[in-house]
Design an enzyme around this catalytic site. Structure first.
Site, short mmCIF file in Angstrom:
data_model
loop_
_atom_site.label_atom_id
_atom_site.label_comp_id
_atom_site.label_asym_id
_atom_site.label_seq_id
_atom_site.Cartn_x
_atom_site.Cartn_y
_atom_site.Cartn_z
CG ASP A 105 2.38 4.99 4.98
OD1 ASP A 105 2.32 6.10 5.58
OD2 ASP A 105 1.96 4.84 3.81
CG HIS A 117 1.84 9.45 4.91
ND1 HIS A 117 1.05 8.34 5.02
CD2 HIS A 117 1.04 10.50 5.20
CE1 HIS A 117 -0.18 8.69 5.36
NE2 HIS A 117 -0.20 10.00 5.47
CG ASP A 124 -1.82 17.33 2.62
OD1 ASP A 124 -2.81 17.86 3.15
OD2 ASP A 124 -1.12 16.50 3.22
CD GLU A 178 1.18 7.78 0.71
OE1 GLU A 178 1.67 7.42 1.80
OE2 GLU A 178 -0.04 7.73 0.49
#
Length: 261
Positions: free
Chosen positions: A136, A138, A67, A143
């Site tokens: 979370d 990801h 990314d 996400e």
């Protein structure tokens, strides 16, 4: 999915280093997938030490990063192309141009994302992908709510992810970009072997969901339950919520040495 609980980050780095070294021994031109963030650092430190000792070479290998932030100047120290160069690729012998990442400064974002997918495909796909996991759930910057069939694309970061990453931006949330380019979940799933690293108590719930929860876009990493070859390397703190922790320990203790990762 194999869950391996190890005593600390050094042990995690050593086991992941074994896997990368074994891959490059049998396939010197292998394609690696590289993650940024704090979780993979013990792996990169281990591999750099092995390179210094003459035990591994990356001279014929290629690599793709997961990314990139959108809009950070080319020279910004937190641009992931610069981070991976500093933390790993400059410390070993990758050839110039052999490490590629998404172009967060592209004027045509969709075209840049498609080009990145095509580059990975042209290289023969990723042989071993190193991953971290967010609090979370990801992976890369996919996400919660990300499509399980997603490909490389632009994403808006959640507030929680930006808070987690603010430590890299002088703890100033306003400096953290709001958008990124990221490999999609379907892109990641095409890697032939995935090694996911997680350390610390703050990752315990995400690791629990990854290994023992239902597959859901609310916890994007759970898509890895459908992958045929995933190695999850965690320390005791990150394993703190695992209901089957004792079974994972017993299974790994009984594993034949010849299997490796």
């Amino acid at each position: 999915m194999e869950i391996i609980i190890l005593p600390d980050s050094d042990a995690i780095g050593d086991l992941a280093g074994d896997a990368v070294t074994a891959l490059l021994d049998r396939k010197p031109g292998a394609v690696l997938g590289l993650a940024t963030g704090s979780s993979p650092l013990p792996v990169y430190d281990n591999l750099a030490a092995r390179y210094d000792a003459g035990d591994v070479s990356f001279a014929q290998a290629r690599a793709f990063t997961l990314d990139e932030y959108v809009g950070l100047d080319a020279g910004h120290p937190e641009r992931y192309a610069n981070v991976i160069h500093k933390e790993f690729t400059s410390r070993v012998d990758f050839e110039p141009g052999s490490v590629q990442g998404p172009n967060g400064l592209a004027t045509d974002i969709p075209a840049a994302c498609q080009s990145y997918e095509e580059a990975i495909h042209a290289a023969g796909g990723v042989d071993l992908q190193i991953l971290g996991i967010g609090t979370d759930g990801h992976i890369a910057f996919n996400e919660p709510g990300s499509s399980l069939a997603s490909r490389t694309r632009i994403k808006t970061l959640t507030r929680q992810t930006r808070i987690d990453n603010a430590r890299f931006f002088d703890d100033d949330l306003d400096q953290v970009p709001t958008q990124c380019l990221t490999q999609g979940l379907a892109t990641i799933m095409e890697a032939r072997h995935i090694v996911l690293v997680a350390t610390g108590q703050n990752k315990a719930e995400a690791v629990h969901q990854l290994a023992e929860g239902g597959v859901s876009a609310l916890w994007p990493a759970t898509i890895l339950q459908h992958h045929p070859h995933v190695s999850v390397l965690v320390d005791e703190a990150a394993a703190g919520r695992l209901q089957l922790a004792n079974y994972y320990r017993q299974t790994y203790a009984a594993k034949p040495v010849w299997q490796g990762l």
